[in-house]
Design an enzyme around this catalytic site. Structure first.
Site, PDB file in Angstrom:
ATOM      1  N   ASP A  46      -9.796  -2.615   5.663  1.00  0.00           N
ATOM      2  CA  ASP A  46      -8.791  -3.351   4.886  1.00  0.00           C
ATOM      3  C   ASP A  46      -8.156  -2.446   3.825  1.00  0.00           C
ATOM      4  O   ASP A  46      -8.838  -1.961   2.928  1.00  0.00           O
ATOM      5  CB  ASP A  46      -9.442  -4.568   4.225  1.00  0.00           C
ATOM      6  CG  ASP A  46      -8.425  -5.614   3.801  1.00  0.00           C
ATOM      7  OD1 ASP A  46      -7.409  -5.239   3.158  1.00  0.00           O
ATOM      8  OD2 ASP A  46      -8.623  -6.800   4.101  1.00  0.00           O
ATOM      9  N   SER A  94      -3.415  -9.659   3.659  1.00  0.00           N
ATOM     10  CA  SER A  94      -4.458  -9.566   4.687  1.00  0.00           C
ATOM     11  C   SER A  94      -4.498 -10.800   5.573  1.00  0.00           C
ATOM     12  O   SER A  94      -4.990 -10.739   6.698  1.00  0.00           O
ATOM     13  CB  SER A  94      -5.832  -9.360   4.046  1.00  0.00           C
ATOM     14  OG  SER A  94      -5.870  -8.108   3.428  1.00  0.00           O
ATOM     15  N   ASP A 145     -13.106 -14.985   3.356  1.00  0.00           N
ATOM     16  CA  ASP A 145     -11.875 -14.299   2.990  1.00  0.00           C
ATOM     17  C   ASP A 145     -10.970 -14.148   4.223  1.00  0.00           C
ATOM     18  O   ASP A 145     -11.385 -14.422   5.352  1.00  0.00           O
ATOM     19  CB  ASP A 145     -12.233 -12.921   2.383  1.00  0.00           C
ATOM     20  CG  ASP A 145     -11.132 -12.382   1.484  1.00  0.00           C
ATOM     21  OD1 ASP A 145     -10.075 -13.031   1.349  1.00  0.00           O
ATOM     22  OD2 ASP A 145     -11.327 -11.291   0.913  1.00  0.00           O
ATOM     23  N   THR A 147      -9.562 -11.829   6.269  1.00  0.00           N
ATOM     24  CA  THR A 147      -9.774 -11.080   7.512  1.00  0.00           C
ATOM     25  C   THR A 147     -10.821 -11.726   8.421  1.00  0.00           C
ATOM     26  O   THR A 147     -10.553 -11.945   9.607  1.00  0.00           O
ATOM     27  CB  THR A 147     -10.107  -9.605   7.228  1.00  0.00           C
ATOM     28  OG1 THR A 147      -9.115  -9.091   6.348  1.00  0.00           O
ATOM     29  CG2 THR A 147     -10.143  -8.781   8.494  1.00  0.00           C
ATOM     30  N   ASP A 293      -9.549  -2.099   0.303  1.00  0.00           N
ATOM     31  CA  ASP A 293      -8.339  -2.720  -0.250  1.00  0.00           C
ATOM     32  C   ASP A 293      -8.418  -2.887  -1.767  1.00  0.00           C
ATOM     33  O   ASP A 293      -7.466  -2.566  -2.483  1.00  0.00           O
ATOM     34  CB  ASP A 293      -8.146  -4.077   0.418  1.00  0.00           C
ATOM     35  CG  ASP A 293      -7.034  -4.889  -0.218  1.00  0.00           C
ATOM     36  OD1 ASP A 293      -5.891  -4.406  -0.234  1.00  0.00           O
ATOM     37  OD2 ASP A 293      -7.307  -6.010  -0.694  1.00  0.00           O
ATOM     38  N   HIS A 297      -5.957  -1.663  -4.937  1.00  0.00           N
ATOM     39  CA  HIS A 297      -5.355  -2.497  -5.995  1.00  0.00           C
ATOM     40  C   HIS A 297      -5.721  -1.957  -7.381  1.00  0.00           C
ATOM     41  O   HIS A 297      -4.923  -2.015  -8.304  1.00  0.00           O
ATOM     42  CB  HIS A 297      -5.858  -3.941  -5.891  1.00  0.00           C
ATOM     43  CG  HIS A 297      -5.279  -4.717  -4.748  1.00  0.00           C
ATOM     44  ND1 HIS A 297      -3.979  -5.162  -4.745  1.00  0.00           N
ATOM     45  CD2 HIS A 297      -5.809  -5.126  -3.575  1.00  0.00           C
ATOM     46  CE1 HIS A 297      -3.748  -5.827  -3.616  1.00  0.00           C
ATOM     47  NE2 HIS A 297      -4.840  -5.806  -2.889  1.00  0.00           N
ATOM     48  N   ASP A 336      -5.327  -3.263   8.223  1.00  0.00           N
ATOM     49  CA  ASP A 336      -4.356  -4.359   8.244  1.00  0.00           C
ATOM     50  C   ASP A 336      -3.081  -3.983   7.495  1.00  0.00           C
ATOM     51  O   ASP A 336      -2.007  -4.498   7.754  1.00  0.00           O
ATOM     52  CB  ASP A 336      -4.978  -5.658   7.710  1.00  0.00           C
ATOM     53  CG  ASP A 336      -5.720  -5.472   6.391  1.00  0.00           C
ATOM     54  OD1 ASP A 336      -5.816  -4.332   5.890  1.00  0.00           O
ATOM     55  OD2 ASP A 336      -6.191  -6.483   5.858  1.00  0.00           O
ATOM     56  N   HIS A 337      -3.220  -3.018   6.552  1.00  0.00           N
ATOM     57  CA  HIS A 337      -2.097  -2.516   5.767  1.00  0.00           C
ATOM     58  C   HIS A 337      -2.640  -1.418   4.870  1.00  0.00           C
ATOM     59  O   HIS A 337      -3.857  -1.233   4.796  1.00  0.00           O
ATOM     60  CB  HIS A 337      -1.481  -3.626   4.887  1.00  0.00           C
ATOM     61  CG  HIS A 337      -2.520  -4.324   4.060  1.00  0.00           C
ATOM     62  ND1 HIS A 337      -3.087  -3.745   2.953  1.00  0.00           N
ATOM     63  CD2 HIS A 337      -3.132  -5.518   4.219  1.00  0.00           C
ATOM     64  CE1 HIS A 337      -3.996  -4.573   2.465  1.00  0.00           C
ATOM     65  NE2 HIS A 337      -4.050  -5.654   3.223  1.00  0.00           N
ATOM     66  N   HIS A 442      -0.214  -3.996  -2.008  1.00  0.00           N
ATOM     67  CA  HIS A 442      -0.121  -3.414  -0.669  1.00  0.00           C
ATOM     68  C   HIS A 442       1.218  -2.691  -0.541  1.00  0.00           C
ATOM     69  O   HIS A 442       2.135  -2.950  -1.315  1.00  0.00           O
ATOM     70  CB  HIS A 442      -0.198  -4.499   0.401  1.00  0.00           C
ATOM     71  CG  HIS A 442      -1.424  -5.346   0.296  1.00  0.00           C
ATOM     72  ND1 HIS A 442      -1.609  -6.484   1.018  1.00  0.00           N
ATOM     73  CD2 HIS A 442      -2.535  -5.209  -0.479  1.00  0.00           C
ATOM     74  CE1 HIS A 442      -2.770  -7.018   0.722  1.00  0.00           C
ATOM     75  NE2 HIS A 442      -3.349  -6.268  -0.193  1.00  0.00           N
TER      76      HIS A 442
HETATM   77 ZN   LIG Z   1      -5.254  -6.575  -0.920  1.00  0.00          ZN
END
Ligand SMILES: [Zn+2]
Ligand SMILES: *[C@@H]1O[C@H](CO)[C@@H](O)[C@H](O)[C@H]1NC(C)=O
Ligand SMILES: *[C@@H]1O[C@H](CO)[C@@H](O)[C@H](O)[C@H]1NC(C)=O
Ligand SMILES: *[C@@H]1O[C@H](CO)[C@@H](O)[C@H](O)[C@H]1NC(C)=O
Ligand SMILES: *[C@@H]1O[C@H](CO)[C@@H](O)[C@H](O)[C@H]1NC(C)=O
Ligand SMILES: *[C@@H]1O[C@H](CO)[C@@H](O)[C@H](O)[C@H]1NC(C)=O
Ligand SMILES: *[C@@H]1O[C@H](CO)[C@@H](O)[C@H](O)[C@H]1NC(C)=O
Ligand SMILES: *[C@@H]1O[C@H](CO)[C@@H](O)[C@H](O)[C@H]1NC(C)=O
Ligand SMILES: *[C@@H]1O[C@H](CO)[C@@H](O)[C@H](O)[C@H]1NC(C)=O
Ligand SMILES: *[C@@H]1O[C@H](CO)[C@@H](O)[C@H](O)[C@H]1NC(C)=O
Length: 504
Positions: A46, A94, A145, A147, A293, A297, A336-337, A442
């Site tokens: 992620d 996500s 969450d 995903t 992820d 952030h 995912d990104h 993201h």
């Molecule tokens: Zn995120």
């Protein structure tokens, strides 16, 4: 024949010859059919971008004194990239990205297994379950969450994690229970806020208590009971393992009281392998390196490196396992990104000293600052910032008075997003290590796809540019690939789940 994607020249040459023979085979390509028993392992990193992998590689090279050229194991398996935009934004979240990967639809950000009109759509987790596969989901965030949720649940909003918890257990799900193994965090979404100080469910239910007394799931919630699973050899399915109330701490902050992602995956694979050993179908396992992820952030390079290395180590373990499995197995790893817009500007390896020196994440250190109870005493607070935050936490000794007062003032500022405060701390490392972050969110840059298969049939399929994943693809194409190696029909699943409850 094994190890198709390992990057040794002789193997690539051999593979080229085999491909050529196959293409020239006038009888078509019978070896690439669908009918065999197989395992599908889907790994999601992620928020992991190309720069994360590069930084983790450079870190590994320095810290482990690996000789140049020092690639990470996973890099030898690169087969392409995916584009990630969602239905309503160039930058996906996500939930929309997961829905693209698991359900094959571009949808709006926040959507869990519903299309852009909010209509529920079937997922590969559900379709494979109906086809006889065992299904496992293993993560380091809340198991409810975005995903993990998209593989077995449907909700208008990813924030309805209490609803998602029910569906994951098979409650209010028209298809019944989908997962056989659930391992991660997010215990709070299974517990009632009226009976448990940490619970967040407002319906008065304690789902862990219910499944335990109903004997519908076996449950483990601490290290001791995790160890009693004996690496997955002493487990009864369906199995629910929840080791934190919310997300796991980052790898850099974690101790052995919480099972590592690698340990969880070992348990899941052993259990699923055993459960399918006499079956016509294998298993589908989704593994997520969930908090890469969050490091993006927070613009937290030291935490990001450790989180990324944990993930790529798990990829290696899984490939090593598949190399020795008799069951046809395909492993695909995608992000995912990207998160954070990471860039690497250091020219000298020595610039990375602060990354190597750091012992904790910004998240952990911000918590220390918030909980420090000597704030009224200015000198004491300053000394705390210097020794506990800069020296012990960040491993930074050449701090300036200006930097100390910046950190001292963080907590006093009321920011909407925690990442704004975190970035004040992680800035201290980044400015020294010359790591650039363009965003606290993201980004829309393309992300990498890595794949491995332990047999020719699946290796050929995953590398097929049309129905496979070689080259540059849309994120929805993963579903096309799964359909090409199985007989599942997601439209059929979609028809069966129309009555599912989508909001709490
Ligand atoms: Zn995120
Ligand atoms: C978004 O969804 C709408 C409605 O289904 C569709 O018309 C549109 O083409 C989609 N756009 C993208 C970029 O996916
Ligand atoms: C569930 O999602 C809806 C929007 O679909 C939102 O209004 C509601 O607040 C959410 N509930 C929780 C508990 O997050
Ligand atoms: C539980 O949550 C609901 C919804 O947020 C709230 O109305 C209720 O007061 C909470 N109960 C307790 C005991 O905190
Ligand atoms: C447990 O069993 C009761 C009684 O059959 C049922 O109402 C409840 O939904 C079950 N709970 C779970 C989590 O399966
Ligand atoms: C196997 O698991 C059970 C609980 O399900 C536990 O009581 C037992 O001690 C475990 N056995 C081993 C060898 O750890
Ligand atoms: C391990 O970390 C947990 C928090 O995740 C903490 O409560 C516990 O005290 C730590 N244990 C040790 C031995 O450091
Ligand atoms: C890294 O930590 C050591 C002490 O463990 C310290 O001497 C050194 O100055 C630190 N490096 C940087 C770049 O702060
Ligand atoms: C760190 O913060 C300072 C002060 O706000 C700013 O000038 C600098 O550009 C930031 N550096 C990085 C790498 O984020
Ligand atoms: C998949 O199922 C749908 C709905 O039942 C059906 O219309 C469609 O023909 C099926 N597709 C294939 C390839 O069988």
């Amino acid at each position: 024949m094994q190890n198709f994607f390992s990057a040794t020249l002789s193997k690539i040459t051999l593979l080229a010859i085999v491909f050529q023979l196959l293409i020239n085979n006038a009888a078509g390509a019978p070896v690439v059919g669908k009918e065999k028993k197989q395992n599908i392992i889907f790994m999601v990193s992620d928020g992991m971008g190309v720069a994360n992998v590069g930084l983790a590689r450079q870190y590994n090279e320095i810290v482990n004194k690996v000789e140049f050229p020092a690639t990470l194991f996973i890099e030898d398996y690169l087969i392409g990239t995916i584009r990630t935009r969602s239905n309503n934004s160039l930058i996906t979240d996500s939930a929309a990205a997961g829905t693209a990967l698991a359900n094959g639809f571009k949808t709006y950000n926040n959507a869990i297994g519903v299309d852009s009109d909010g209509k529920p759509i079937g997922s590969i987790g559900e379709a494979l379950k109906l086809a006889g596969y065992k299904v496992g989901l293993v993560v380091t965030t809340s198991i409810c969450d975005a995903t993990p949720a998209v593989f077995a649940a449907h909700a208008k909003s990813r924030f309805n994690q209490s609803l998602i918890a029910e569906q994951l257990l098979g409650l209010n799900h028209p298809l019944g229970r989908i997962p056989d193994v659930l391992i991660g965090g997010g215990r709070e979404y299974f517990q009632s806020n009226s009976t448990n100080p940490k619970g967040v469910r407002s319906d008065g239910r304690d789902l862990i208590e219910e499944v335990t007394s109903n004997k519908t799931w076996s449950y483990s919630g601490d290290r001791q009971s995790f160890d009693a699973l004996d690496k997955g050899k002493n487990i009864s399915l369906p199995f629910l393992g929840l080791y934190t109330e919310g997300n796991y701490p980052y790898f850099i902050d974690r101790n052995s009281s919480i099972p590592s992602l690698a340990e969880q995956v070992e348990v899941a694979i052993t259990a699923l392998e055993e459960a399918t050993k006499d079956s016509d179908q294998g298993f589908f396992l989704m593994i997520e390196g969930s908090r890469i992820d969050h490091t993006g952030h927070a613009n937290d390079a030291p935490a990001m490196v450790k989180e990324t290395l944990e993930y790529v180590d798990v990829y290696k373990n899984v490939v090593n396992w598949a190399e020795n499995s008799d069951v046809d197995t395909v492993i695909v790893s995608v992000s995912d990104h990207e998160t954070g817009g990471v860039t690497l500007n250091a020219k000298k390896p020595s610039s990375y000293k602060p990354i190597i020196n750091a012992t904790h994440s910004g998240e952990y250190l911000l918590d220390q600052i918030i909980n420090f109870d000597g704030k009224n005493d200015d000198e004491k607070f300053k000394q705390f910032i210097k020794t506990e935050i800069f020296e012990d936490g960040l491993g930074i000794y050449d701090y300036t008075e200006d930097e100390v007062s910046r950190i001292k003032n963080i907590e006093l500022k009321k920011t909407d997003k925690i990442s704004v405060s975190l970035a004040q701390i992680t800035n201290l490392t980044n400015s020294r290590a010359k790591i650039g972050y363009a965003s606290l969110d993201h980004t829309s840059v393309d992300v990498n796809v890595y794949a491995y298969a332990n047999n020719f049939r699946l290796a050929y399929k995953v590398r097929d540019p049309e129905t496979g994943l070689a080259g540059a693809h849309e994120n929805v194409d993963y579903v096309t690939f799964i359909e090409s190696i199985t007989d599942i029909n997601l439209s059929e699943v979609t028809e069966k789940i129309q009555d599912i409850q989508l909001i709490e």
